[in-house]
Design a protein around this motif. Structure first.
Motif, PDB file in Angstrom:
ATOM      1  N   GLU A  18      84.497  88.419  41.274  1.00 21.02           N
ATOM      2  CA  GLU A  18      83.394  87.656  41.838  1.00 21.02           C
ATOM      3  C   GLU A  18      83.291  87.992  43.325  1.00 21.02           C
ATOM      4  O   GLU A  18      84.295  88.076  44.016  1.00 21.02           O
ATOM      5  CB  GLU A  18      83.672  86.153  41.650  1.00 21.02           C
ATOM      6  CG  GLU A  18      82.462  85.309  41.973  1.00 21.02           C
ATOM      7  CD  GLU A  18      82.585  83.874  41.465  1.00 21.02           C
ATOM      8  OE1 GLU A  18      83.609  83.530  40.863  1.00 21.02           O
ATOM      9  OE2 GLU A  18      81.636  83.106  41.693  1.00 21.02           O
ATOM     10  N   ASN A 208      95.896  88.641  36.721  1.00 20.67           N
ATOM     11  CA  ASN A 208      96.628  87.559  37.375  1.00 20.67           C
ATOM     12  C   ASN A 208      96.257  86.155  36.890  1.00 20.67           C
ATOM     13  O   ASN A 208      96.448  85.175  37.604  1.00 20.67           O
ATOM     14  CB  ASN A 208      96.421  87.673  38.885  1.00 20.67           C
ATOM     15  CG  ASN A 208      97.584  87.123  39.664  1.00 20.67           C
ATOM     16  OD1 ASN A 208      98.715  87.121  39.164  1.00 20.67           O
ATOM     17  ND2 ASN A 208      97.341  86.648  40.869  1.00 20.67           N
ATOM     18  N   ASP A 209      95.775  86.029  35.690  1.00 12.92           N
ATOM     19  CA  ASP A 209      95.323  84.725  35.195  1.00 12.92           C
ATOM     20  C   ASP A 209      96.426  83.690  35.074  1.00 12.92           C
ATOM     21  O   ASP A 209      96.151  82.490  34.975  1.00 12.92           O
ATOM     22  CB  ASP A 209      94.631  84.891  33.847  1.00 12.92           C
ATOM     23  CG  ASP A 209      93.398  85.763  33.973  1.00 12.92           C
ATOM     24  OD1 ASP A 209      93.569  86.992  34.109  1.00 12.92           O
ATOM     25  OD2 ASP A 209      92.294  85.218  33.979  1.00 12.92           O
ATOM     26  N   GLU A 211      99.053  83.925  37.317  1.00 12.03           N
ATOM     27  CA  GLU A 211      99.695  84.163  38.619  1.00 12.03           C
ATOM     28  C   GLU A 211     101.031  84.879  38.486  1.00 12.03           C
ATOM     29  O   GLU A 211     101.945  84.653  39.280  1.00 12.03           O
ATOM     30  CB  GLU A 211      99.827  82.863  39.449  1.00 12.03           C
ATOM     31  CG  GLU A 211      99.690  83.160  40.949  1.00 12.03           C
ATOM     32  CD  GLU A 211      99.944  81.983  41.874  1.00 12.03           C
ATOM     33  OE1 GLU A 211      99.380  80.898  41.672  1.00 12.03           O
ATOM     34  OE2 GLU A 211     100.729  82.170  42.839  1.00 12.03           O
ATOM     35  N   ARG A 238      87.828  87.539  37.265  1.00 12.89           N
ATOM     36  CA  ARG A 238      88.489  86.234  37.135  1.00 12.89           C
ATOM     37  C   ARG A 238      89.515  86.016  38.264  1.00 12.89           C
ATOM     38  O   ARG A 238      89.143  85.870  39.422  1.00 12.89           O
ATOM     39  CB  ARG A 238      89.126  86.084  35.757  1.00 12.89           C
ATOM     40  CG  ARG A 238      88.125  86.292  34.602  1.00 12.89           C
ATOM     41  CD  ARG A 238      88.769  86.014  33.262  1.00 12.89           C
ATOM     42  NE  ARG A 238      90.033  86.688  33.092  1.00 12.89           N
ATOM     43  CZ  ARG A 238      90.200  87.900  32.569  1.00 12.89           C
ATOM     44  NH1 ARG A 238      89.153  88.571  32.117  1.00 12.89           N
ATOM     45  NH2 ARG A 238      91.399  88.433  32.496  1.00 12.89           N
ATOM     46  N   CYS A 239      90.802  86.036  37.957  1.00 13.27           N
ATOM     47  CA  CYS A 239      91.838  85.801  38.967  1.00 13.27           C
ATOM     48  C   CYS A 239      92.308  87.107  39.593  1.00 13.27           C
ATOM     49  O   CYS A 239      93.220  87.105  40.412  1.00 13.27           O
ATOM     50  CB  CYS A 239      93.011  85.068  38.339  1.00 13.27           C
ATOM     51  SG  CYS A 239      92.485  83.574  37.500  1.00 13.27           S
TER      52      CYS A 239
ATOM     53  N   HIS B 286      89.881  82.532  43.203  1.00 14.97           N
ATOM     54  CA  HIS B 286      90.572  83.388  42.237  1.00 14.97           C
ATOM     55  C   HIS B 286      91.881  82.780  41.744  1.00 14.97           C
ATOM     56  O   HIS B 286      92.636  83.453  41.064  1.00 14.97           O
ATOM     57  CB  HIS B 286      90.843  84.739  42.892  1.00 14.97           C
ATOM     58  CG  HIS B 286      91.667  84.573  44.137  1.00 14.97           C
ATOM     59  ND1 HIS B 286      91.135  84.091  45.308  1.00 14.97           N
ATOM     60  CD2 HIS B 286      92.967  84.771  44.363  1.00 14.97           C
ATOM     61  CE1 HIS B 286      92.100  84.013  46.211  1.00 14.97           C
ATOM     62  NE2 HIS B 286      93.206  84.411  45.672  1.00 14.97           N
ATOM     63  N   ALA B 288      94.701  81.183  39.618  1.00 16.87           N
ATOM     64  CA  ALA B 288      94.945  81.100  38.182  1.00 16.87           C
ATOM     65  C   ALA B 288      94.657  79.682  37.706  1.00 16.87           C
ATOM     66  O   ALA B 288      94.932  78.706  38.414  1.00 16.87           O
ATOM     67  CB  ALA B 288      96.391  81.480  37.880  1.00 16.87           C
ATOM     68  N   TYR B 289      94.117  79.548  36.538  1.00 22.02           N
ATOM     69  CA  TYR B 289      93.839  78.285  35.858  1.00 22.02           C
ATOM     70  C   TYR B 289      92.787  77.414  36.563  1.00 22.02           C
ATOM     71  O   TYR B 289      91.853  76.955  35.931  1.00 22.02           O
ATOM     72  CB  TYR B 289      95.114  77.451  35.656  1.00 22.02           C
ATOM     73  CG  TYR B 289      96.128  78.070  34.741  1.00 22.02           C
ATOM     74  CD1 TYR B 289      95.959  78.020  33.356  1.00 22.02           C
ATOM     75  CD2 TYR B 289      97.241  78.733  35.238  1.00 22.02           C
ATOM     76  CE1 TYR B 289      96.884  78.605  32.494  1.00 22.02           C
ATOM     77  CE2 TYR B 289      98.177  79.326  34.385  1.00 22.02           C
ATOM     78  CZ  TYR B 289      97.993  79.250  33.015  1.00 22.02           C
ATOM     79  OH  TYR B 289      98.893  79.821  32.178  1.00 22.02           O
ATOM     80  N   SER B 293      86.695  81.066  39.776  1.00 21.88           N
ATOM     81  CA  SER B 293      86.508  82.355  39.100  1.00 21.88           C
ATOM     82  C   SER B 293      87.426  82.532  37.896  1.00 21.88           C
ATOM     83  O   SER B 293      87.330  83.541  37.199  1.00 21.88           O
ATOM     84  CB  SER B 293      86.800  83.511  40.069  1.00 21.88           C
ATOM     85  OG  SER B 293      86.002  83.424  41.210  1.00 21.88           O
ATOM     86  N   ALA B 294      88.330  81.599  37.669  1.00 22.26           N
ATOM     87  CA  ALA B 294      89.377  81.813  36.658  1.00 22.26           C
ATOM     88  C   ALA B 294      88.798  82.072  35.271  1.00 22.26           C
ATOM     89  O   ALA B 294      89.397  82.779  34.463  1.00 22.26           O
ATOM     90  CB  ALA B 294      90.341  80.631  36.626  1.00 22.26           C
ATOM     91  N   ALA B 296      85.379  83.004  34.953  1.00 21.60           N
ATOM     92  CA  ALA B 296      84.050  83.531  35.278  1.00 21.60           C
ATOM     93  C   ALA B 296      83.959  84.971  34.780  1.00 21.60           C
ATOM     94  O   ALA B 296      84.874  85.753  34.975  1.00 21.60           O
ATOM     95  CB  ALA B 296      83.829  83.495  36.790  1.00 21.60           C
TER      96      ALA B 296
END
Lengths: 542, 542
Positions: A18, A208-209, A211, A238-239, B286, B288-289, B293-294, B296
């Motif tokens: 993003e 890294n979703d 972490e 995402r992450c 960004h 996590a969780y 953006s997690a 997105a």
């Protein structure tokens, strides 16, 4: 100790993040920076997906890279197509890169729901796509998409997909944690297992979703992966992707592997900042190794210990990755930070307890009113010097008026500023226009002062930020303006706070002018070495 | 499956982070949020270090916490003091908390350089300090500072310090990676070793200087730690503390441990956002969780797959942690994202290829000019609806003038705006003041329009952000203004771009008014359900 191959995908997977967006020109610059740093592979984009990436590959041929190979990314052939007629594979070949990376499906969920083909059809898709690209003389990187999820669903089928890529002749097989949901222990166990089954070098690609992307990468390397994919600053969908700016120093400084030379490692912070500039994103301060806060000390206990013995609160020497130590001054920090800060500015406050105390009080009051000096070293230096040394005002404001006039719906507004200042006994009353009200005010102020201080010609506004500080209690909102100004020697930040954005800008502008005049002298001859210590603003401000 | 105790130190170690600062009032609010979420321990501050923390503990006595225990943090006694006369220990007792956490030195480097005492003196300091606090009826958490560095320096001495804390009667012994430089494998090996030597429950406290703080925490839990320290959003000195917002779902959803109830876990994203609001920091997208953006999706392939089968590109269901899916629209994303977005807004574009294509073209052109819609859903919705449905302008601007007048150095500037608008055949020409130029313009615009659209009384500006977009080629800088507006039902973001900040603000203001009028209708009766989908702005905008 292993040689690890770095595969950067900032220009492809990174741009899925993003807010991350690069022009073709930006992409070419990033590629040059990555090559200079010593990355082994640069994934430039997906030529089949959009015209911007197509143009990048056309122009990338002109890049004279010293070290890195450019890779084009795409998918395996569409199930219904023959390899030789698949538009995506053709686009990859036409990109004329030495390396081609293709991703294939590992996970039966995707084979069934997304591709809607049989298990064996998918294996044929993988093998034939890889083999076709090999037949065209490409070095082929095979990305096993959703490998860990696929493996957990069906170990047997996941391994069959890798075997298909191996039969096709893939040069490296990359295990991807596409959704970023895998835990480090699972990565260890699965890579260890795969390593027994596959004879091609293994790579790792994590997100890294959870972490743990960096830790997952390290775990895979421990179990035998030699090819590491990631992005600068961890940009990505995402992450984000695994952050090479943390992975590289971890592998090299902590785990004894070899990625780039020691000399190149010193460019890591610069690379991270330059890429964030090109992406037009504010650098993430708290990033490991390369963040502006990574070696910043705020707590009083830490500061006094670090002043004596840096390793007490620093896990590595910041210089090793091209970063530097910073001491933050805030109302929490007390006199020892102020004394340290003053020392950086060449002022000895050790013996001047009164001034040090006054400065701490000034800072507390200002911060109470919304000021923040952690990012505004120029203003902080002025605040300290006002108390610590002889001080003279460069000018007095008698008043200003700013007018913005828009004459119709589609008309661009005209901005002008009238200003009256006094220098000594002389009054200067003048006016100027600008692109916007702050520029108009800036222009008018300089116009009024330049006759007294010709050095002002050498400074210019480089960045301007605004933050709205609305109080919990619903009082009228204050804004904090942070201005970055540069001259030939460096850049500095100044801050202004007010409920009026023009007034806040004015205060920051005045500080920026004072700072410049203090450094250069009224005549433009440098009196003091510029002390702006922030590597971001000094080096990369445009 | 283990029960894990969550020990939050956002209010103590978190505030050491650059830019992190809480008022006493903020701290009390954060404590209530943490308690409501189900954290077991809340470290409130260091009563011996500053007046703000002292006041917090005084007022914390009034908090009626349902679940959490408040902990006061401090150091072991000073070497030269007797425990009963040590001001720091006295301050800890006077804080009147059920729990006291003290840190002691593990690392000989610190014992020798910082404390400048002998090895055995340090052991006595630890044991006596713990024992004294136990004698006062406290639950004592012992933080072994720099444990991993100390262990690597001298395993034997590091273990002796833990034995001293154990003899003193510590209720839990926390192994701290204070400098954040330890790798996950080292954490595993060292915790496994320590677990054999110590009979007190173990805790873990890590920092993110190597971007592996979360993984290090998970590794310690695997080896037997049952007490986990961290902060919300990973706030903390340098690169931050271990991020509880990633650790909790990892432990609970991925590794099967138990931290909080399923119901509470759904409040995680809300907690993260509320704490960032109280810290007055922009939420990190960004993360996590809990990041915006997690979940997105931007890439075209991902979007169409997620639309069919969410688990193809989502490692967990976002609702489980109180987050939600978002589809981003950008010039990279093409028609399928626009169609999805429109569907969210209740507009079916499946059959309207022409409008969908026009919208994609509009977005490309606007983004080329510096607009960005990923954060400006209000403006995006207007852009889509202009093409997709019948459209009527609510008003026409005939012109405006904004004047900011500062009459002397210390005078606060007066801002006023003159405006002329046309609604149908009626012209309204009026003027208004404001705290600043944007507020003046906003006031004048509403004043001019309220007679036609009384519903405007119900909306108000909630946030205002500015970004300078300076081009690579040194052209004059554009600014992008992002405005958040709220009414009783929600909040929405609108965007404006111009080289003039007032013009950019004007464009964003006009969109914000249009959006509100579109939702409420001119008469103030709600016509459409508010579709602003961003959980941040809806829930936490002040």
């Amino acid at each position: 100790m292993k040689n690890i191959f770095l595969y950067d995908t900032t220009l492809r997977d990174g741009t899925q993040g993003e807010d991350v967006s690069f022009s073709v020109e930006d992409k070419l610059r990033v590629a040059r920076l990555l090559d200079d740093f010593g990355v082994h592979y640069i994934e430039g984009g997906w030529p089949g997906s959009n015209p911007r990436d197509l143009e990048f590959f056309n122009r990338a041929k002109e890049l004279k890279l010293k070290h890195a190979k450019i890779a084009a990314f795409g998918s395996t052939r569409r199930p219904k197509n023959n390899v030789a007629e698949d538009p995506n594979l053709q686009a990859l070949i036409e990109a004329e890169t030495p390396v081609v990376t293709i991703f294939g499906k590992t996970w039966l969920l995707h084979v069934k729901h997304a591709l809607q083909i049989t298990e064996s059809e998918n294996l044929a898709v993988i093998e034939e796509s890889v083999a076709y690209l090999k037949s065209k003389g490409k070095e082929v990187v095979y990305d096993a998409e959703h490998f860990f999820d696929g493996f957990k669903g069906s170990r047997e089928y996941a391994l069959q997909t890798l075997a298909a890529a191996e039969r096709g002749g893939a040069d490296v097989i990359v295990l991807c944690d596409t959704n970023g949901g895998t835990m480090p222990d699972e990565v260890s166990a699965i890579v260890r297992d795969v390593k027994q089954q596959v004879n091609v070098p293994l790579g790792i690609h994590t997100h890294n979703d959870s972490e743990v992307a960096v830790a997952n990468t390290l775990a895979a390397v421990k179990e035998g992966a030699v090819h590491v994919q990631g992005t600068i600053n961890g940009y990505g969908e995402r992450c984000g992707n695994a952050n090479l700016c943390a992975i590289i120093p971890n592998l090299q400084l902590k785990l004894g592997h070899s990625c780039v030379s020691e000399e190149k490692l010193k460019k890591l912070t610069g690379l991270a900042l330059a890429v964030s500039e090109l992406a037009n994103l504010a650098p993430r301060k708290h990033l490991a190794y390369v963040g502006a806060s990574a070696f910043a000390h705020k707590g009083g206990v830490h500061v006094s210990a670090v002043m004596k013995t840096p390793e007490t609160y620093e896990h590595i020497a910041p210089e090793v990755v091209g970063n530097q130590r910073r001491v933050l001054v805030s109302d929490l920090s007390g006199r020892s930070n102020v004394v340290y800060k003053a020392q950086e500015l060449g002022i000895d406050l050790q013996g001047n307890t009164k001034a040090a105390q006054e400065i701490v009080e000034d800072i507390k009051l200002k911060e109470f009113n919304g000021y923040q000096y952690e990012d505004a070293d120029g203003s902080l230096e002025l605040l300290i010097k006002r108390r610590a040394q002889e001080w003279k005002e460069f000018f007095e404001l008698e008043g200003f008026k700013v007018i913005i006039h828009k004459e119709a719906k589609e008309a661009y507004p005209v901005s002008e500023a009238l200003i009256k200042v006094r220098v000594g006994n002389e009054i200067e009353h003048t006016a100027a226009e600008g692109n916007g009200p702050v520029a108009a005010l800036d222009n008018a102020l300089r116009k009024a002062l330049e006759k007294f201080y010709p050095a002002l010609k050498n400074m210019q506004l480089a960045d301007y930020k605004v933050r709205v500080l609305d109080g919990q209690d619903g009082t009228s909102a204050k804004v904090r303006v942070l201005i970055t100004t540069k001259n030939g020697q460096g850049a500095w930040n100044t801050v202004g706070v007010s409920t009026n954005i023009i007034e806040a800008s004015w205060k920051a502008l005045v500080d920026s002018v004072y700072y410049h005049l203090l450094k250069t002298g009224a005549d433009g001859v440098t009196k003091e070495r510029s002390n702006s210590h922030d590597p971001i603003t000094i080096t990369y401000v445009r």
